[in-house]
Structures are given as C-alpha cells and as structure tokens.
Design an enzyme around this catalytic site. Sequence first.
Site, PDB file in Angstrom:
ATOM      1  CD  GLU A 201      -3.266  -1.405   2.386  1.00 34.41           C
ATOM      2  OE1 GLU A 201      -2.894  -0.693   3.642  1.00 34.41           O
ATOM      3  OE2 GLU A 201      -4.286  -2.101   1.627  1.00 34.41           O
ATOM      4  CD  GLU A 390      -3.575  -6.388   1.887  1.00 29.95           C
ATOM      5  OE1 GLU A 390      -4.395  -5.892   2.904  1.00 29.95           O
ATOM      6  OE2 GLU A 390      -2.946  -6.471   2.237  1.00 29.95           O
TER       7      GLU A 390
HETATM    8  C1  BG6 Z   1      -4.594  -3.594   4.603  1.00 27.71           C
HETATM    9  C2  BG6 Z   1      -3.580  -4.082   4.938  1.00 27.71           C
HETATM   10  O1  BG6 Z   1      -4.518  -1.746   4.158  1.00 27.71           O
HETATM   11  O2  BG6 Z   1      -5.787  -3.987   5.268  1.00 27.71           O
HETATM   12  C3  BG6 Z   1      -3.173  -5.135   5.430  1.00 27.71           C
HETATM   13  O3  BG6 Z   1      -2.272  -4.186   3.776  1.00 27.71           O
HETATM   14  C4  BG6 Z   1      -4.548  -4.685   6.768  1.00 27.71           C
HETATM   15  O4  BG6 Z   1      -1.884  -5.275   6.477  1.00 27.71           O
HETATM   16  C5  BG6 Z   1      -5.834  -5.443   5.938  1.00 27.71           C
HETATM   17  O5  BG6 Z   1      -4.505  -5.645   7.738  1.00 27.71           O
HETATM   18  C6  BG6 Z   1      -6.888  -5.146   7.309  1.00 27.71           C
HETATM   19  O6  BG6 Z   1      -6.764  -4.052   8.212  1.00 27.71           O
HETATM   20  P1  BG6 Z   1      -6.339  -4.225   9.787  1.00 27.71           P
HETATM   21  O7  BG6 Z   1      -6.591  -2.866   9.827  1.00 27.71           O
HETATM   22  O8  BG6 Z   1      -8.543  -4.522  10.074  1.00 27.71           O
HETATM   23  O9  BG6 Z   1      -5.371  -5.272   9.759  1.00 27.71           O
END
Ligand code: BG6
Length: 497
Positions: A201, A390
């Site tokens: 990101e 993701e």
């Molecule tokens: C993304 C990141 O923004 O979201 C991850 O690359 C992160 O590292 C994922 O875990 C989910 O976010 P969160 O804050 O719910 O863990």
Amino acid sequence: MVFKKNFLWGGASAANQYEGAYASGNRGLSAIDVLTNGSNESARKVTWENNKGITGETPLIWGEEFDLPENITLKEIPGYHYPSQHGTDFYHHFKEDIKMMADAGFKTFRMSISWSRIFPNGDDKEPNQNGLDFYDQVFDECLKYKIEPMVTLCHYDTPLSLVQRYGGWSNRILIKLFDRYVNTVFNRYKNRVKYWTTFNEINAMDLCPYMGGGLMHPTPENIARGAHNQFVASAKAVKAAHSINSKMQVGQMLAYSPQYAYTCDPKDQIEVMKAQRTSLFYADVQVGGRYPEYRLNEYKKQNIRLDDSPEDYELIKNYTADFLSFSCYGSTVMTTHQQEKGSSGNLGVNSINNPYLETNAWGWSLDPDCLRLALNTLWERYHKPLWIVENGLGWDDKLNSDNTIHDDYRIKYLRSAVKSMSEAVTLDGVDLMGYTLWTPIDLVSNGTGEMKKRYGLVYVDCDDKGNGTMKRYKKDSYSWYKRVIASNGEDLGLINK
Ligand code: BG6
C-alpha cells in the site's frame, strides 16, 4: 470459463502481523515492533524514551496528524503489549500453515519478507544468514505443494534502526540500503520467487507515513520525499529483477477503494476526485511512469522541494511496475454536506457512512460491487495486468465448544467479492492475474493491533494480549474457498448446499 486456467487463487499475509518470533534468529527490530495494541476506541501508540530517561507514547491514527518529539529513542517500554512482535507465530507454524493452504488448493501465497530479519539494522555489512535460511525453508515448503510465493519486500516494517537514525524514507540513503536488501533477496530466491511487490500500500505514505515509510516527522515535504524515494527504489527493483532473472516480475501494491459522492452536488464530486488522487497519484508515477500535473502543482503551491536528481525520472519512466496489485475491502463516501465522519476502512479517512451498505463492527463497509468498480477504474487508467492482493472481512469470530467456527457472514462477503471480480473479467474484459484474500490464517490487525478483528479462513487460538495456544482451527469459509478454487471460481454455492 470465467477465470484464466492459471488464475492465481490464494491468500495474503504480512510478516509484521503473522510471522512473530521477533527476537529469534538474530532479527532486528522494525518500526512496527514499537507499536502497541489498540482497539476501535483507542489508537495504537508508538512508544519511546527521551534523553532525560522519561518514557512516552504517541498515538498513531490513519489520516490524522502525527509527529514524534525530538531527541527520543523509539523503544519497547515494559508494561505495554506489542502484538506485531508475536503475530500468530508463522515462524514456528509455517509447515502446518502452508499445508493447510495446499489442502485448500492454493495456487499462490502472498507473504512478506521482514527486512530486519535479513539486515537487522538495515545497513549491516553482511546479510543475516539465519534470516535467509528461514525464507529458504518457507519458499521450499510452498514449492513442494506447487504454491507460487508472491513476496512483498516491505510491508509496513522499515528497520527501526533506519527510522531512528535517518527519520525513515524521507532520507535518500534508504534508496541505497533498500537496493542492497532487494538485490540480496532477488539473487538468493531468483529461481523460487517469480512475483514480487515493493511497498505494501505505497500510498500509505500519505495516510499513515510512520507505517508507510517509518517517518518520524511527517511534514508535507518529508512525505513527498518519502514517496519519491520509494518510487525510485521501486524502479530500481524492477531494473534489478529483470537483469537477475527475466522471468521475475515486480508489481506495485496500492490501497484502492471506489469512492462515491454522497450527493449530486458537483462539490461532492470534486471531493471524490481529490480523495481518489491520494491513491491514483502513486499509480500514476509507479505504473504510469511520470509525475502528474495535479501533484506537481500542489508541491509548487506548498513550496515543497524534492531531494531528487534527473536520473530518478529516467528510472521512473523506464522501469515502471510489471503489474498493478491492490487491496480493496469496501468503498467510501465523500461529501461537503456533513461534518460528521463515520465510516472507516483502510482508505476511510474523511468518509461518511453509506446508507445503502452494511458495515462490520469496525465501520468498514461491505460493498458487493467494490471489486468490479475498482478493477475497471484501474484497468481503464493503466492497462496493466491487475491482481487483487487483499480483500476480506474482519469479524470477531467465535470458536464453538466443538472447535467449529460458522462464519457464514464471511462466506457471504467473499462470495459477492468473487462474483464482482468475475463480472469485471467477463463483462468488462479486465486482465486479472489473481486473487489473494486477506488472509489464510488469522493474524494481528494492522489498524487496531487486535486479534479479535479476524480475517482468516483458519482460526488461531490467540487473544488481544497474545495469550493462547496458537492452535489452528478451520472455519467454514475454509471449505467454501476450497470449492471455489477447485471449480476455478464457478462454484460459489454456500457450504452444505
Ligand atoms: C491493509 C493492510 O490495509 O488492510 C493489511 O495492507 C491489513 O496489513 C489489512 O491487515 C486489514 O486491515 P486491518 O486494520 O483490519 O488489519
């Protein structure tokens, strides 16, 4: 057939949230190892000690101002809990975990290398043999099951020593040090890892510069320099990869969500345009190969000067990313008509709730169409192969007394995600390489540092304070995803149906 024959189905993770064992194998500390746990109500904090021996903490909130005091040493302070140090112990469970991914039919596994496991201080003379050996074993284990590893070189974990000594990525010296690290791992794993991305990101530099670039003092100028240095470092990585093994590909990793205007007031649309640019600027440079005028104008207006050289722009132009990978969890809403901001999400800064969508307990929207919209925007603008690296649903899953976890809410979310991306492929013709959901095995939440915000297909017995057996239990979504992969995305039926 909806998806390509060699479509890369799998899951994604990050060393700083999953690997743990921070003090094993001569690993050095990273920026995130001095970040405490938090929750929905209270922010994670960076801890430190000043030169008078007084300790303190500075809250870290995405999209909000952050600045560390002068003359401090970033460090762990007794009494605090630092969840990234322990993750969910992939370090000692990698064989078991990769086997579970293989049994689910994974074609790929996205993970990150911890830079400070390879160069504990970021600038050591020699790489740490223990660290290199560890990843040898991990990649061999993946390849044993024909799982293609996909590796992020830096997932929010700049070595702490570089943060402390240089103030993070705003200093150009990091380009050189990252280049050494990258060349070390490219040469070591060149016949085992084909797909790489540089910075997780990368646009986090704008939204949370301590995470994105280890910035201790994120002034607008330092943020601009941090981004520039990461662009140059990424271009150098593409150049190095292609010369070390022409089969290796290095992509960009961007946080991207569709953003909607709350009303049809053109002013709301302008808000959307501006919010979109916090992501798209990063792709315009790293994928498109040039700085867009809108950002250059902003720099001029704010009197921001980059510490750059003409060669930087040659690199950026000639070594653009081979593919564009991105995270997308939901969507956000922008308006000039309401002061009160409600909704969250990794790009939820200044966003309000969408009355048409449900949210999870952390305020992240559940948008069944976000992937189709995101894929179309990125495809139309860049025409580079795309990869959703993701996407997933955070939920406080409950382990039943018979060791089952019935996460139908997650199946519902993932089902609409696969449907949405299949529409982008079949109806709109986007070139999609793969889908790696977040995440195969439960791990620590990045935003809150909690364990209870779980995304995994597999539950891990570990609580918010890091207590638990670390035993793994498959959730219902595990079997559901296995069927999806086996049918190459054709069978989206609910389990038991
Ligand atoms: C993304 C990141 O923004 O979201 C991850 O690359 C992160 O590292 C994922 O875990 C989910 O976010 P969160 O804050 O719910 O863990």
